[in-house]
Scaffold this motif. Structure first.
Motif, PDB file in Angstrom:
ATOM      1  N   GLN A   1      13.810  29.221  83.377  1.00 24.34           N
ATOM      2  CA  GLN A   1      12.802  28.261  82.950  1.00 24.34           C
ATOM      3  C   GLN A   1      13.195  26.843  83.342  1.00 24.34           C
ATOM      4  N   GLN A   2      12.172  26.045  83.585  1.00 22.84           N
ATOM      5  CA  GLN A   2      12.364  24.634  83.875  1.00 22.84           C
ATOM      6  C   GLN A   2      12.196  23.857  82.579  1.00 22.84           C
ATOM      7  N   PHE A   3      13.265  23.226  82.110  1.00 25.19           N
ATOM      8  CA  PHE A   3      13.202  22.442  80.886  1.00 25.19           C
ATOM      9  C   PHE A   3      13.020  20.976  81.247  1.00 25.19           C
ATOM     10  N   ARG A   4      11.929  20.395  80.785  1.00 25.35           N
ATOM     11  CA  ARG A   4      11.696  18.975  81.075  1.00 25.35           C
ATOM     12  C   ARG A   4      12.564  18.081  80.200  1.00 25.35           C
ATOM     13  N   GLU A   5      12.998  18.615  79.075  1.00 27.43           N
ATOM     14  CA  GLU A   5      13.942  17.925  78.216  1.00 27.43           C
ATOM     15  C   GLU A   5      14.875  18.957  77.608  1.00 27.43           C
ATOM     16  N   ALA A   6      16.087  18.555  77.365  1.00 34.35           N
ATOM     17  CA  ALA A   6      17.052  19.449  76.736  1.00 34.35           C
ATOM     18  C   ALA A   6      18.099  18.620  76.025  1.00 34.35           C
ATOM     19  N   MET A   7      18.807  19.254  75.125  1.00 30.41           N
ATOM     20  CA  MET A   7      19.924  18.587  74.479  1.00 30.41           C
ATOM     21  C   MET A   7      20.949  19.629  74.049  1.00 30.41           C
ATOM     22  N   TYR A   8      22.187  19.185  74.071  1.00 31.12           N
ATOM     23  CA  TYR A   8      23.301  20.015  73.621  1.00 31.12           C
ATOM     24  C   TYR A   8      23.857  19.398  72.357  1.00 31.12           C
ATOM     25  N   LEU A   9      23.977  20.205  71.309  1.00 32.79           N
ATOM     26  CA  LEU A   9      24.467  19.737  70.018  1.00 32.79           C
ATOM     27  C   LEU A   9      25.846  20.318  69.756  1.00 32.79           C
ATOM     28  N   ASP A  10      26.821  19.447  69.669  1.00 30.43           N
ATOM     29  CA  ASP A  10      28.172  19.856  69.274  1.00 30.43           C
ATOM     30  C   ASP A  10      28.343  19.388  67.830  1.00 30.43           C
ATOM     31  N   ILE A  11      27.965  20.257  66.910  1.00 28.72           N
ATOM     32  CA  ILE A  11      27.942  19.881  65.501  1.00 28.72           C
ATOM     33  C   ILE A  11      29.348  19.633  64.969  1.00 28.72           C
ATOM     34  N   SER A  12      30.314  20.394  65.465  1.00 29.15           N
ATOM     35  CA  SER A  12      31.683  20.221  64.975  1.00 29.15           C
ATOM     36  C   SER A  12      32.239  18.839  65.312  1.00 29.15           C
ATOM     37  N   ARG A  13      31.784  18.240  66.416  1.00 28.89           N
ATOM     38  CA  ARG A  13      32.264  16.918  66.827  1.00 28.89           C
ATOM     39  C   ARG A  13      31.223  15.825  66.611  1.00 28.89           C
ATOM     40  N   ASN A  14      30.087  16.186  65.989  1.00 29.38           N
ATOM     41  CA  ASN A  14      29.022  15.224  65.708  1.00 29.38           C
ATOM     42  C   ASN A  14      28.558  14.524  66.983  1.00 29.38           C
ATOM     43  N   GLU A  15      28.280  15.322  68.014  1.00 25.60           N
ATOM     44  CA  GLU A  15      27.858  14.765  69.297  1.00 25.60           C
ATOM     45  C   GLU A  15      26.553  15.411  69.739  1.00 25.60           C
ATOM     46  N   LYS A  16      25.658  14.573  70.239  1.00 26.57           N
ATOM     47  CA  LYS A  16      24.377  15.024  70.764  1.00 26.57           C
ATOM     48  C   LYS A  16      24.234  14.511  72.190  1.00 26.57           C
ATOM     49  N   TYR A  17      24.062  15.438  73.141  1.00 31.74           N
ATOM     50  CA  TYR A  17      23.928  15.102  74.554  1.00 31.74           C
ATOM     51  C   TYR A  17      22.474  15.336  74.969  1.00 31.74           C
ATOM     52  N   LEU A  18      21.821  14.288  75.454  1.00 31.77           N
ATOM     53  CA  LEU A  18      20.434  14.379  75.890  1.00 31.77           C
ATOM     54  C   LEU A  18      20.376  14.587  77.393  1.00 31.77           C
ATOM     55  N   ILE A  19      19.581  15.553  77.812  1.00 30.53           N
ATOM     56  CA  ILE A  19      19.441  15.901  79.225  1.00 30.53           C
ATOM     57  C   ILE A  19      17.976  15.745  79.592  1.00 30.53           C
ATOM     58  N   SER A  20      17.686  14.927  80.584  1.00 34.39           N
ATOM     59  CA  SER A  20      16.300  14.624  80.935  1.00 34.39           C
ATOM     60  C   SER A  20      15.606  15.804  81.601  1.00 34.39           C
ATOM     61  N   ASN A  21      16.335  16.563  82.396  1.00 40.56           N
ATOM     62  CA  ASN A  21      15.700  17.662  83.133  1.00 40.56           C
ATOM     63  C   ASN A  21      16.786  18.646  83.555  1.00 40.56           C
ATOM     64  N   ILE A  22      16.449  19.925  83.460  1.00 45.36           N
ATOM     65  CA  ILE A  22      17.390  20.945  83.905  1.00 45.36           C
ATOM     66  C   ILE A  22      16.594  22.092  84.523  1.00 45.36           C
ATOM     67  N   SER A  23      16.884  22.396  85.772  1.00 43.97           N
ATOM     68  CA  SER A  23      16.150  23.404  86.539  1.00 43.97           C
ATOM     69  C   SER A  23      16.774  24.781  86.345  1.00 43.97           C
ATOM     70  N   PRO A  24      16.047  25.838  86.730  1.00 43.33           N
ATOM     71  CA  PRO A  24      16.609  27.188  86.649  1.00 43.33           C
ATOM     72  C   PRO A  24      17.861  27.313  87.516  1.00 43.33           C
ATOM     73  N   GLY A  25      18.922  27.839  86.941  1.00 43.23           N
ATOM     74  CA  GLY A  25      20.173  28.020  87.660  1.00 43.23           C
ATOM     75  C   GLY A  25      21.045  26.779  87.748  1.00 43.23           C
ATOM     76  N   GLU A  26      20.564  25.642  87.272  1.00 41.30           N
ATOM     77  CA  GLU A  26      21.322  24.387  87.386  1.00 41.30           C
ATOM     78  C   GLU A  26      22.443  24.325  86.353  1.00 41.30           C
TER      79      GLU A  26
END
Length: 592
Positions: free
Chosen positions: A476-501
């Motif tokens: 799937q092509q995600f127009r927005e994404a984010m990775y949540l590292d709850i243990s380290r209280n970190e939120k990473y925002l990703i503007s776009n992520i393509s299939p296989g990227e």
């Protein structure tokens, strides 16, 4: 154990007593147990007459029967089934049952020409509803294994825990597996104390689906004798449960180790562990729907006060000054009323400017999965809004089942009911079981209706995290994404992520998920999510959503992606409508 068989006996006896020749309701729920959080499977046996290749089952659910007033609500549900002529067929229909008081279920089978084949009815009050109790289902081949497993579960822990389980736990033993995950829906725990080697693919998928939806599956390694079942989740330590979708897989070496009971002490006996999967923790997406779906804005108090001041100024000052200059103060009886009418009309049109002008369908799909399988549990929160009073027919595909919602928002009251002693009926469900699933929704003017559906979806792959590199294998092509590292209280925002990227998290800056603040009283620091506090308007971006809306168990690492696909096929028959599509994919990641 015998006491729990009473509801089952009552269901079977009542069905046999009321059934016409050719049609019989053989089972409701899981041997008489059911949950209002999911549809209840109703098994109907039909002797198909010669020459009949298709039948229609019409179910009537009468809720809260009263002696003089009749049922409080009546639901009508129908299903068309292709059959083989002259044979005995078994049809399982998932019905939304919300049973209270005296309630009954009747089914009438007929052929395509409308000729009646037979009917059957049962008293739903004889069933056992699972609410705050915990139903423990034990699979076994030998009776001794079931008794041993039940004994270890019941008598483990402290005296208080044993007493609590005695009051809140219900046990049910099964020797034959089921082919539908809905059958297992009332169970809070499923214990496999027998071999899985003779289970077919459909039966295995049903058990896996139960777990992915949020159930607790306990696998006795020695008794199950099948290392291939959920093998990807059985590679880690046997001491730690594995996250399977939104559910958990627990492993026990065998009954002889006497360690099964330890799983039913401490944490698992908390309210979150004893309650079965329900709409409260599985299918309730009102916060997400509030952010993405159409919402109604109402004028604020300040707005009304401004209108009131203007009205008073015009009526009290302007109107009086004008009539005084014209020397026609007696006209005030007419002009005051006229100004009031004009203001009322203006107030109506201005306040209704933001009301919906067309039928709108907000189609949201939330896919819950983990990083070990492409199988996802699909939750489908829908919102239908209408500018006019009308009845809409909503059609949903992908074998989705209705898990929550209301037949109508309209509440009717009949003051003369008790005087006339006539039956009182509130509007109920009007449903055609699928596929596709079709439900009638009565709509008021400027109103909306929320419905929740659930089903499965299989992606081409999943999202994985290796050496702080995220790889999108879902296709799937995600127009927005984010990775949540709850243990380290970190939120990473990703503007776009393509299939296989692949995304290198080391090259992306992070923001805190929550912030620590000190209350004025000087109490300990309190953690809160800024998005949950500051966001007031409907959001269209993942960064504006509170992270806790995407939590999966105790997972500390989550991937959340926003896209336009895949979206289940949903339509409104016979009407033109606007559809808003949002697909959210949530993946629980395993930290290496």
């Amino acid at each position: 154990m015998r006491a729990h068989l009473i509801p089952v006996v009552l269901v079977v006896l009542s069905a046999a007593a009321l059934a016409d020749t050719g049609v019989q309701i053989s089972e409701v729920g899981l041997k008489g147990y059911y949950s209002t959080a999911t549809p209840t499977p109703v098994t109907v046996n039909v002797n198909v007459p010669p020459g009949v290749n298709s039948i229609t089952l019409n179910f009537t659910v009468s809720l809260a029967q009263q002696e003089k007033l009749g049922p409080l609500r009546v639901d009508h549900i129908s299903e068309h089934v292709g059959v083989k002529s002259g044979q005995l067929v078994q049809v399982v229909a998932p019905l939304p049952l919300t049973v209270w008081g005296r309630s009954s279920l009747e089914v009438v089978a007929s052929d395509t020409a409308g000729n009646k084949i037979g009917s059957s009815a049962i008293d739903l009050s004889s069933l056992t509803r699972i609410a705050n109790e915990a139903l423990v289902v034990i699979f076994c081949k030998e009776r001794e294994a079931c008794d041993d497993a039940q004994s270890q579960i019941s008598f483990s822990g402290s005296e208080n825990e044993v007493s609590e389980k005695g009051k809140n736990f219900k046990f049910l033993t099964l020797q034959t597996p089921r082919e539908r995950w809905l059958d297992y829906a009332p169970a809070a725990f499923i214990v496999i104390a027998g071999t899985l080697s003779d289970w077919n693919t459909v039966e295995r998928r049903a058990l896996e689906a139960y777990t992915r939806r949020g159930g607790h599956l306990i696998l006795l390694e020695k008794e199950s004798r099948d290392p291939t079942f959920l093998s990807a989740y059985r590679t880690g330590s046997i001491q730690e449960p594995a996250l399977v979708g939104r559910g958990k897989l627990f492993r026990v070496p065998g009954l002889q180790t006497k360690t099964l009971g330890s799983l039913f002490t401490g944490k698992l006996l908390s309210p979150y562990g004893t309650y079965p999967p329900s709409s409260a923790n599985i299918a309730n997406f009102d916060p997400l729907r509030q952010e993405f779906a159409v919402s109604f804005s109402f004028p604020r108090l300040r707005w009304f006060l401004v209108w009131l001041v203007i009205y008073i100024f015009i009526v009290g000052v302007g109107n009086f000054s004008l009539l005084n200059r014209l020397r026609r103060l007696e006209w005030g009886w007419i002009t005051t009323a006229g100004v009031a009418v004009v203001f009322a009309i203006g107030l109506y049109f201005v306040s209704s400017a933001n009301r919906p002008k067309q039928i709108t369908l907000d189609n949201l799909a939330v896919y819950w999965m983990d990083d070990k399988s492409p199988n996802a549990w699909e939750s489908i929160p829908l919102r239908v809004s209408s500018p006019e009073r009308q009845e809409l027919s909503l059609t949903v595909g992908d074998d989705a089942v209705l898990t929550s919602g209301q037949p109508t928002r309209e509440v009717s009251a009949d003051i003369a009911t008790e005087i006339t002693e006539k039956e009182r009926m509130q509007p109920g469900w009007q449903i055609q079981l699928g596929p596709p699933f079709e439900v009638e929704i009565p709509m008021l003017r400027w109103s909306y209706s929320d419905l929740d559906f659930e089903t499965f979806h299989v992606f081409t792959g999943t999202v994985t995290l290796t050496d702080r590199r995220l790889k999108n294998g879902t296709g799937q092509q995600f127009r927005e994404a984010m990775y949540l590292d709850i243990s380290r209280n970190e939120k990473y925002l990703i503007s776009n992520i393509s299939p296989g990227e692949e995304i290198d998290l080391n090259r992306i800056s992070s923001d805190p998920i929550w912030e620590r603040v000190r209350m004025n009283s000087g109490a300990d620091n309190v953690e809160f999510d800024p998005a949950a506090i500051t966001q007031r308007k409907p959001a269209r971006h993942l960064k504006d959503l509170p992270y806790n809306e995407f939590s999966i168990g105790e997972s500390k690492h989550l991937f959340v992606g926003l896209s336009d696909t895949p979206i289940p096929p949903v339509s409104i028959s016979g009407h033109r409508f606007v559809q808003n599509r949002f697909a959210v994919t949530v993946v629980a990641l395993t930290q290496p």
